[in-house]
Motif scaffolding. Sequence first.
Motif, short mmCIF file in Angstrom:
data_model
loop_
_atom_site.label_atom_id
_atom_site.label_comp_id
_atom_site.label_asym_id
_atom_site.label_seq_id
_atom_site.Cartn_x
_atom_site.Cartn_y
_atom_site.Cartn_z
N LEU A 79 9.80 6.83 -47.12
CA LEU A 79 9.09 7.45 -46.41
C LEU A 79 8.06 6.57 -45.47
CD1 LEU A 79 8.02 11.04 -47.64
CD2 LEU A 79 9.56 10.67 -45.69
N ALA A 80 7.88 5.63 -46.42
CA ALA A 80 7.07 4.64 -45.64
C ALA A 80 7.66 3.72 -44.61
CB ALA A 80 6.25 3.39 -46.73
N LEU A 81 8.88 3.53 -44.75
CA LEU A 81 9.77 2.77 -43.98
C LEU A 81 9.97 3.61 -42.71
CD1 LEU A 81 12.41 1.20 -46.26
CD2 LEU A 81 10.55 0.11 -45.37
N LYS A 82 10.11 4.96 -42.74
CA LYS A 82 10.34 5.64 -41.74
C LYS A 82 9.14 6.01 -40.69
CE LYS A 82 14.83 7.30 -41.97
NZ LYS A 82 15.69 6.95 -41.08
N ILE A 83 8.13 5.99 -41.69
CA ILE A 83 6.81 6.12 -41.12
C ILE A 83 6.33 4.96 -40.02
CG2 ILE A 83 4.00 6.11 -41.09
CD1 ILE A 83 4.71 7.94 -43.68
N GLN A 84 6.84 3.70 -40.77
CA GLN A 84 6.57 2.45 -40.02
C GLN A 84 7.61 2.45 -38.56
OE1 GLN A 84 4.14 0.52 -40.27
NE2 GLN A 84 4.88 -0.78 -38.65
N ASP A 85 8.87 2.82 -38.79
CA ASP A 85 9.70 2.95 -37.62
C ASP A 85 9.20 3.80 -36.45
OD1 ASP A 85 11.45 1.37 -38.99
OD2 ASP A 85 12.77 2.96 -39.60
N ARG A 86 8.58 5.25 -37.02
CA ARG A 86 8.09 5.95 -35.86
C ARG A 86 6.90 5.66 -35.12
NH1 ARG A 86 12.59 7.35 -35.81
NH2 ARG A 86 13.57 8.90 -37.27
N VAL A 87 5.92 4.75 -36.01
CA VAL A 87 5.04 4.28 -35.53
C VAL A 87 5.11 3.10 -34.39
CG1 VAL A 87 2.94 2.75 -36.15
CG2 VAL A 87 3.21 4.75 -37.47
N VAL A 88 6.16 2.36 -34.78
CA VAL A 88 6.49 1.42 -33.84
C VAL A 88 7.11 1.92 -32.67
CG1 VAL A 88 8.01 -0.61 -33.25
CG2 VAL A 88 6.85 -0.34 -35.53
N GLU A 89 7.99 2.79 -32.62
CA GLU A 89 8.48 3.80 -31.41
C GLU A 89 7.30 4.27 -30.61
OE1 GLU A 89 10.92 6.69 -33.03
OE2 GLU A 89 12.49 5.31 -33.81
N VAL A 90 6.27 4.76 -31.23
CA VAL A 90 5.41 5.41 -30.44
C VAL A 90 4.30 4.20 -29.62
CG1 VAL A 90 3.20 6.66 -30.62
CG2 VAL A 90 4.96 7.51 -31.65
N PHE A 91 4.19 3.39 -30.58
CA PHE A 91 3.38 2.08 -29.98
C PHE A 91 4.01 1.64 -28.85
CE2 PHE A 91 2.13 -2.47 -29.86
CZ PHE A 91 0.80 -2.23 -29.84
N ALA A 144 9.94 11.16 -40.37
CA ALA A 144 8.78 11.42 -40.08
C ALA A 144 8.52 11.74 -38.58
CB ALA A 144 7.70 10.33 -40.51
N THR A 145 7.49 12.13 -38.01
CA THR A 145 7.26 11.89 -36.86
C THR A 145 5.82 11.45 -36.31
OG1 THR A 145 7.30 13.33 -34.70
CG2 THR A 145 6.33 14.20 -36.44
N VAL A 146 5.41 11.04 -35.57
CA VAL A 146 4.03 10.52 -35.11
C VAL A 146 3.71 11.05 -33.90
CG1 VAL A 146 2.53 8.47 -34.66
CG2 VAL A 146 4.42 8.36 -36.33
N ALA A 147 2.49 11.70 -33.65
CA ALA A 147 1.80 11.96 -32.50
C ALA A 147 0.44 11.54 -32.26
CB ALA A 147 1.73 13.80 -32.57
N THR A 148 0.20 11.26 -31.30
CA THR A 148 -1.35 10.90 -30.77
C THR A 148 -2.11 11.98 -30.04
OG1 THR A 148 -0.22 9.90 -28.87
CG2 THR A 148 -0.69 8.64 -31.02
N VAL A 149 -3.40 12.24 -30.37
CA VAL A 149 -4.07 13.07 -29.76
C VAL A 149 -5.54 12.40 -29.27
CG1 VAL A 149 -3.43 15.19 -31.11
CG2 VAL A 149 -5.24 13.64 -32.01
N ALA A 150 -6.36 12.90 -28.51
CA ALA A 150 -7.40 12.31 -27.98
C ALA A 150 -8.20 13.30 -27.34
CB ALA A 150 -7.14 10.96 -26.91
N ASN A 151 -9.57 12.83 -27.08
CA ASN A 151 -10.30 13.79 -25.98
C ASN A 151 -9.68 13.86 -24.69
OD1 ASN A 151 -11.36 10.84 -25.94
ND2 ASN A 151 -12.61 11.78 -24.25
N ARG A 152 -9.87 14.76 -23.92
CA ARG A 152 -9.31 15.10 -22.69
C ARG A 152 -9.94 14.05 -21.67
NH1 ARG A 152 -6.85 19.93 -21.80
NH2 ARG A 152 -6.93 21.25 -23.51
N GLN A 153 -9.07 13.45 -20.85
CA GLN A 153 -9.34 12.66 -19.90
C GLN A 153 -10.44 12.96 -18.85
OE1 GLN A 153 -6.07 10.93 -17.70
NE2 GLN A 153 -7.13 8.74 -17.63
N GLY A 154 -11.58 12.13 -18.68
CA GLY A 154 -12.58 12.44 -17.77
C GLY A 154 -13.86 13.41 -18.38
N SER A 155 -13.43 13.88 -19.86
CA SER A 155 -14.64 14.68 -20.43
C SER A 155 -15.46 13.82 -20.96
CB SER A 155 -13.81 15.36 -21.85
OG SER A 155 -13.29 14.39 -22.64
#
Length: 242
Positions: A79-91, A144-155
Amino acid sequence: MKAITILLLLVSIATVCSAAFEDREEYVAIERRGGLAALNAEISAGKRLSLKSQDRAVERLERRGGLAALNAAVSAGELALKIQDRVVEVFNTLHGAKELHERTRSLELVVANGSPHTLKFAGEYFDSGTWYSQPAILIQPDDATVATVANRQGSWFTGVTGGMSWEIVGTGKYLTIGFTNPYAGSFKTWIGVLDRASPKYGYDHAQDEYVKLVTSEGFNLIARLEDSNIADRRMVFAISNE
């Protein structure tokens, strides 16, 4: 005669309570000595431990062993390898995530599936903030999957807080997580298995930033924080069969 009967009854009760206490003490001592191998050695050597206490010890130690195995898989296993793969893809997709880093608050959310069931995205809830990049709809076993979240732009003066639910296909259950990175306050996580899709429940029950190792509805679950190269922090949520 009545007094003798009562006395004998009290002695019998004391003996049972004493035995139960000794079982508990022996059980705790076995746990401290190293788990199932120690328990097996004690039983093989003829040490006194009731069948009920043996079963209870085995159940707790196996559960603890399953959580340890899941934690190891997320840290250094498949799972650590899969996580790393998905992190690199998102990056790479986010071109180094420079803009994400510039947001006031951001999180990298990893969901790792160590169970034999497919996970199907079933909904999200945001009390504040929004998606920066969304997760995969399906997470196959040992992926695994990787998502990113953040405060709304301009908020202004806002963070990112919310929850997600994933259907554990074929079980009628839902993996649910909660996450917070508020403008004022601390990182918080929650993970559990519910009988309905309720991402808001995950958010409502998020608490502290400490590692969470739990069992729920026949599954081992882990939620923990890590350093991230693309966001303020990475939150890893993992599931496997108990």
